[in-house]
Every structure is written in C-alpha cells, then in structure tokens.
Design a protein around this motif. Structure first.
Motif, PDB file in Angstrom:
ATOM      1  N   LEU A   3     -20.580  28.395  -7.704  1.00 22.29           N
ATOM      2  CA  LEU A   3     -21.641  29.168  -7.082  1.00 22.29           C
ATOM      3  C   LEU A   3     -21.400  30.658  -7.229  1.00 22.29           C
ATOM      4  CD1 LEU A   3     -22.049  27.180  -3.740  1.00 22.29           C
ATOM      5  CD2 LEU A   3     -23.640  27.183  -5.669  1.00 22.29           C
ATOM      6  N   GLY A   4     -22.496  31.410  -7.326  1.00 22.82           N
ATOM      7  CA  GLY A   4     -22.408  32.855  -7.258  1.00 22.82           C
ATOM      8  C   GLY A   4     -22.346  33.292  -5.808  1.00 22.82           C
ATOM      9  N   LYS A   5     -22.603  34.554  -5.565  1.00 31.54           N
ATOM     10  CA  LYS A   5     -22.592  35.052  -4.188  1.00 31.54           C
ATOM     11  C   LYS A   5     -23.709  34.384  -3.396  1.00 31.54           C
ATOM     12  CE  LYS A   5     -22.889  39.212  -1.339  1.00 31.54           C
ATOM     13  NZ  LYS A   5     -23.118  40.683  -1.308  1.00 31.54           N
ATOM     14  N   VAL A   6     -23.373  33.832  -2.242  1.00 29.55           N
ATOM     15  CA  VAL A   6     -24.350  33.197  -1.360  1.00 29.55           C
ATOM     16  C   VAL A   6     -24.409  33.980  -0.058  1.00 29.55           C
ATOM     17  CG1 VAL A   6     -24.930  31.128  -0.040  1.00 29.55           C
ATOM     18  CG2 VAL A   6     -24.026  30.907  -2.366  1.00 29.55           C
ATOM     19  N   SER A   7     -25.609  34.469   0.274  1.00 29.89           N
ATOM     20  CA  SER A   7     -25.794  35.225   1.513  1.00 29.89           C
ATOM     21  C   SER A   7     -26.748  34.541   2.475  1.00 29.89           C
ATOM     22  CB  SER A   7     -26.319  36.633   1.202  1.00 29.89           C
ATOM     23  OG  SER A   7     -25.406  37.344   0.387  1.00 29.89           O
ATOM     24  N   GLY A   8     -27.403  33.473   2.046  1.00 30.71           N
ATOM     25  CA  GLY A   8     -28.311  32.721   2.889  1.00 30.71           C
ATOM     26  C   GLY A   8     -28.517  31.340   2.301  1.00 30.71           C
ATOM     27  N   ILE A   9     -28.854  30.364   3.150  1.00 31.50           N
ATOM     28  CA  ILE A   9     -29.018  28.979   2.698  1.00 31.50           C
ATOM     29  C   ILE A   9     -30.304  28.405   3.260  1.00 31.50           C
ATOM     30  CG2 ILE A   9     -27.991  26.668   2.604  1.00 31.50           C
ATOM     31  CD1 ILE A   9     -25.289  27.944   3.194  1.00 31.50           C
ATOM     32  N   SER A  10     -31.073  27.762   2.396  1.00 28.55           N
ATOM     33  CA  SER A  10     -32.255  27.032   2.842  1.00 28.55           C
ATOM     34  C   SER A  10     -32.012  25.540   2.682  1.00 28.55           C
ATOM     35  CB  SER A  10     -33.506  27.463   2.055  1.00 28.55           C
ATOM     36  OG  SER A  10     -33.326  27.291   0.662  1.00 28.55           O
ATOM     37  N   PHE A  11     -32.596  24.770   3.587  1.00 30.30           N
ATOM     38  CA  PHE A  11     -32.396  23.321   3.616  1.00 30.30           C
ATOM     39  C   PHE A  11     -33.725  22.584   3.625  1.00 30.30           C
ATOM     40  CE2 PHE A  11     -28.182  24.384   5.231  1.00 30.30           C
ATOM     41  CZ  PHE A  11     -27.380  23.365   4.722  1.00 30.30           C
ATOM     42  N   ASP A  12     -33.825  21.568   2.808  1.00 30.65           N
ATOM     43  CA  ASP A  12     -34.837  20.542   2.983  1.00 30.65           C
ATOM     44  C   ASP A  12     -34.489  19.770   4.259  1.00 30.65           C
ATOM     45  OD1 ASP A  12     -36.929  18.625   2.209  1.00 30.65           O
ATOM     46  OD2 ASP A  12     -35.256  17.296   1.735  1.00 30.65           O
ATOM     47  N   LEU A  13     -35.427  18.981   4.786  1.00 27.22           N
ATOM     48  CA  LEU A  13     -35.174  18.241   6.021  1.00 27.22           C
ATOM     49  C   LEU A  13     -35.106  16.729   5.797  1.00 27.22           C
ATOM     50  CD1 LEU A  13     -37.408  20.270   8.546  1.00 27.22           C
ATOM     51  CD2 LEU A  13     -34.945  20.465   8.129  1.00 27.22           C
ATOM     52  N   ASP A  14     -36.251  16.084   5.556  1.00 32.47           N
ATOM     53  CA  ASP A  14     -36.282  14.626   5.398  1.00 32.47           C
ATOM     54  C   ASP A  14     -35.417  14.175   4.227  1.00 32.47           C
ATOM     55  OD1 ASP A  14     -38.102  14.078   7.518  1.00 32.47           O
ATOM     56  OD2 ASP A  14     -39.789  14.656   6.239  1.00 32.47           O
ATOM     57  N   ASP A  15     -34.566  13.207   4.476  1.00 30.58           N
ATOM     58  CA  ASP A  15     -33.628  12.633   3.505  1.00 30.58           C
ATOM     59  C   ASP A  15     -32.521  13.591   3.077  1.00 30.58           C
ATOM     60  OD1 ASP A  15     -34.441   9.979   3.359  1.00 30.58           O
ATOM     61  OD2 ASP A  15     -36.023  10.423   1.910  1.00 30.58           O
ATOM     62  N   THR A  16     -32.498  14.774   3.691  1.00 30.99           N
ATOM     63  CA  THR A  16     -31.383  15.707   3.494  1.00 30.99           C
ATOM     64  C   THR A  16     -30.551  15.780   4.768  1.00 30.99           C
ATOM     65  OG1 THR A  16     -32.536  17.017   1.804  1.00 30.99           O
ATOM     66  CG2 THR A  16     -30.777  18.123   3.023  1.00 30.99           C
ATOM     67  N   LEU A  17     -31.217  15.978   5.907  1.00 31.72           N
ATOM     68  CA  LEU A  17     -30.502  16.028   7.185  1.00 31.72           C
ATOM     69  C   LEU A  17     -30.507  14.680   7.906  1.00 31.72           C
ATOM     70  CD1 LEU A  17     -31.555  19.498   8.643  1.00 31.72           C
ATOM     71  CD2 LEU A  17     -29.770  18.935   6.977  1.00 31.72           C
ATOM     72  N   TRP A  18     -31.500  13.850   7.624  1.00 30.36           N
ATOM     73  CA  TRP A  18     -31.597  12.520   8.234  1.00 30.36           C
ATOM     74  C   TRP A  18     -32.317  11.594   7.259  1.00 30.36           C
ATOM     75  CZ3 TRP A  18     -34.093  16.741  10.780  1.00 30.36           C
ATOM     76  CH2 TRP A  18     -35.433  16.905  10.447  1.00 30.36           C
ATOM     77  N   PRO A  19     -32.099  10.278   7.375  1.00 29.34           N
ATOM     78  CA  PRO A  19     -32.831   9.333   6.523  1.00 29.34           C
ATOM     79  C   PRO A  19     -34.274   9.229   6.983  1.00 29.34           C
ATOM     80  CG  PRO A  19     -31.401   8.151   8.044  1.00 29.34           C
ATOM     81  CD  PRO A  19     -31.102   9.614   8.233  1.00 29.34           C
ATOM     82  N   PHE A  20     -35.200   9.353   6.065  1.00 28.34           N
ATOM     83  CA  PHE A  20     -36.614   9.447   6.417  1.00 28.34           C
ATOM     84  C   PHE A  20     -37.295   8.088   6.545  1.00 28.34           C
ATOM     85  CE2 PHE A  20     -41.105  10.245   4.930  1.00 28.34           C
ATOM     86  CZ  PHE A  20     -41.539  10.815   6.110  1.00 28.34           C
ATOM     87  N   ALA A 175     -31.622  35.658  -5.501  1.00 28.50           N
ATOM     88  CA  ALA A 175     -30.430  35.324  -6.282  1.00 28.50           C
ATOM     89  C   ALA A 175     -29.229  34.986  -5.400  1.00 28.50           C
ATOM     90  CB  ALA A 175     -30.067  36.480  -7.223  1.00 28.50           C
ATOM     91  N   GLU A 176     -29.258  35.431  -4.132  1.00 32.62           N
ATOM     92  CA  GLU A 176     -28.156  35.143  -3.212  1.00 32.62           C
ATOM     93  C   GLU A 176     -28.505  34.039  -2.219  1.00 32.62           C
ATOM     94  OE1 GLU A 176     -26.585  38.722  -1.469  1.00 32.62           O
ATOM     95  OE2 GLU A 176     -26.464  39.737  -3.413  1.00 32.62           O
ATOM     96  N   MET A 177     -29.644  33.364  -2.469  1.00 37.07           N
ATOM     97  CA  MET A 177     -30.032  32.216  -1.648  1.00 37.07           C
ATOM     98  C   MET A 177     -29.577  30.929  -2.340  1.00 37.07           C
ATOM     99  SD  MET A 177     -31.626  32.909   1.242  1.00 37.07           S
ATOM    100  CE  MET A 177     -32.437  31.343   1.588  1.00 37.07           C
ATOM    101  N   LEU A 178     -29.107  29.994  -1.536  1.00 34.15           N
ATOM    102  CA  LEU A 178     -28.751  28.668  -2.018  1.00 34.15           C
ATOM    103  C   LEU A 178     -29.654  27.665  -1.316  1.00 34.15           C
ATOM    104  CD1 LEU A 178     -26.848  26.613  -3.477  1.00 34.15           C
ATOM    105  CD2 LEU A 178     -25.422  26.688  -1.416  1.00 34.15           C
ATOM    106  N   HIS A 179     -30.386  26.868  -2.096  1.00 34.39           N
ATOM    107  CA  HIS A 179     -31.239  25.836  -1.510  1.00 34.39           C
ATOM    108  C   HIS A 179     -30.577  24.476  -1.650  1.00 34.39           C
ATOM    109  CE1 HIS A 179     -34.768  23.809  -0.030  1.00 34.39           C
ATOM    110  NE2 HIS A 179     -34.724  22.985  -1.069  1.00 34.39           N
TER     111      HIS A 179
END
Length: 240
Positions: A3-20, A175-179
């Motif tokens: 990874l390059g420099k990461v200053s913020g992170i975005s997350f999907d929800l369904d099937d990423t944080l819980w099983p949908f 460029a500093e966001m990680l999804h």
C-alpha cells in the motif's frame, strides 16, 4: 501489493462487515409471519417466506425505473402481494417497517469490531454502500465519520463520484484513500478507477481470487479478513 500512504479508509457494508444473505432471509421470514398474522389471505400468494424474494425480483424486473430504490421496490412488491390476496393494500407501509427493522438485525463477522476499533483510532473511516443499511440501526456507527449511500449521493458504485464524495467527507485526497469491499467489480475496480487504493475482502471463495488475479493487472490488496488489513497498515496480526 504494497500500500501507498493511507490517510483515510472507506468501507462497503453488506457482506464486508456482516453476512448479507442470512440477514435478508431472516427479515423476509419476519415479514412473512407478520403478513400471515395481519393479512392472513396473503398465505395464498406467499406460501413460504422464500416467495417474498421471488415476488420482489419479479416486481423489480417490471419496474426498471425504480432500480436502486430498495424501499420503493420492497413496498411495491408487498403492495402487489396484498392486492393479489385481496387484502388491505394500505398495510404495505407498516409491513415494510417490520422488514426494515429486521433487516438491520445484523451479526458482524468476528474480526470486524476489533478491527474497526483499531482502525478508527488511526484513520477517519467512512461507509460507502449501494444498499440501504443504516449504521445507526445496525450498530458500529461510532467508528465512522460519515456514511454514504447510493441514494444519498445520487450515484452508485462503481461510479467514481460516490468514492470522491467519501474522500471529501473525511477531507482526504483520493490517492490517500483506501476502499475495502467484497465485490471486485463494484468495490475494487470502482475504487481504483476513482483514484483510490483498494483492498479486496474475500472471506470464502479462494478460487475466485485465483481467477481474478490471473486475469487482471489492476494493483490491489487481497485480504481474507480485517485483521489482515490492520496488519498491512502496521497493526498486529491478530486483534482478538
């Protein structure tokens, strides 16, 4: 991938944080039971909870103008069931409230809460979903600076604008966001096309990893759980 420099992170929800899938099946079972109690003639149209999913899919095909409007699609399919059963169609809104409440009774994957606790202390987090999950109802919202949906932004993943809106929400350059997400097309390719870095979360299907990585040149991090993400960002290998 490194990874390059990461200053913020975005997350999907369904099937990423819980099983949908299990959440929707349980919500439809709850809705089905409510309908049988409050509109008993719907039993002729909906002999089992699974019929709700089939009717919703049929309704969605008949109403392409409602694509992405999950509330309208669900209410429309409930109204159709009530109409076909010659029950009171005005019950549709109440029935939807029952479904919507049950839809938010999620069970987070066991790695999620420890990871969000660690990550949120170090990075601003933002949720980005094409669905209608509400972190205020599922729990976990305390870890996120913002939560964006396709309906609130006006565009859905993989369109770049929803990712750019997430970056603006936490005041971080793309460029500093990680999804992070489970869908290769919507989450990984969408994020990369928006100028983000991407982490593909594949909890089960290892063959899918091999197939995709053999046929792509797109650089992304592949992880099997969020502990691996924390480790890639300098954290411990296990947060349990």
């Amino acid at each position: 991938m490194r990874l390059g420099k990461v200053s913020g992170i975005s997350f999907d929800l369904d099937d990423t944080l819980w099983p949908f899938e299990v959440v929707v099946e349980r919500a439809e079972a709850t809705l089905h039971a409510w309908l049988l109690e409050n509109a008993p003639k719907t039993a002729s149209v909906l002999p089992a909870p699974q019929a709700l999913a089939q009717l919703r899919a049929e309704y969605e095909r008949s109403r392409p103008d409602l694509a992405g409007d999950f509330r309208a699609l669900r209410i429309g399919s409930i109204s159709l069931a009530l109409e076909l059963a010659k029950e009171d169609v005005t019950l549709a809104d109440l029935a939807y409230d029952v479904f919507y409440s049950a839809r938010h009774q999620v069970e987070f994957f066991e790695d999620v809460m420890p990871a969000l606790h660690w990550l949120s202390a170090r990075f601003p987090l933002v949720a980005v979903t094409n669905g209608n999950a509400d972190l205020r109802l599922t729990g976990g919202g305390e870890f996120f600076r913002a939560a964006l949906s396709a309906s609130s932004v006006g565009v859905a993943k993989p369109e770049a604008e929803i990712f750019h809106a997430a970056a603006r929400a936490v005041e971080v350059a793309p460029a500093e966001m990680l999804h992070v997400g489970d869908d290769y097309h919507l989450d990984v390719l969408g994020a990369l096309d928006a100028g983000f870095q991407a982490a593909w979360l594949v909890r089960r299907n290892r063959l899918e990893i091999a197939r995709v990585e053999k046929n792509t040149r797109e650089p992304h991090l592949t992880i099997r759980d969020l502990s691996m993400l924390c480790e890639a960002l300098g954290g411990p290998g296990s947060l349990s």
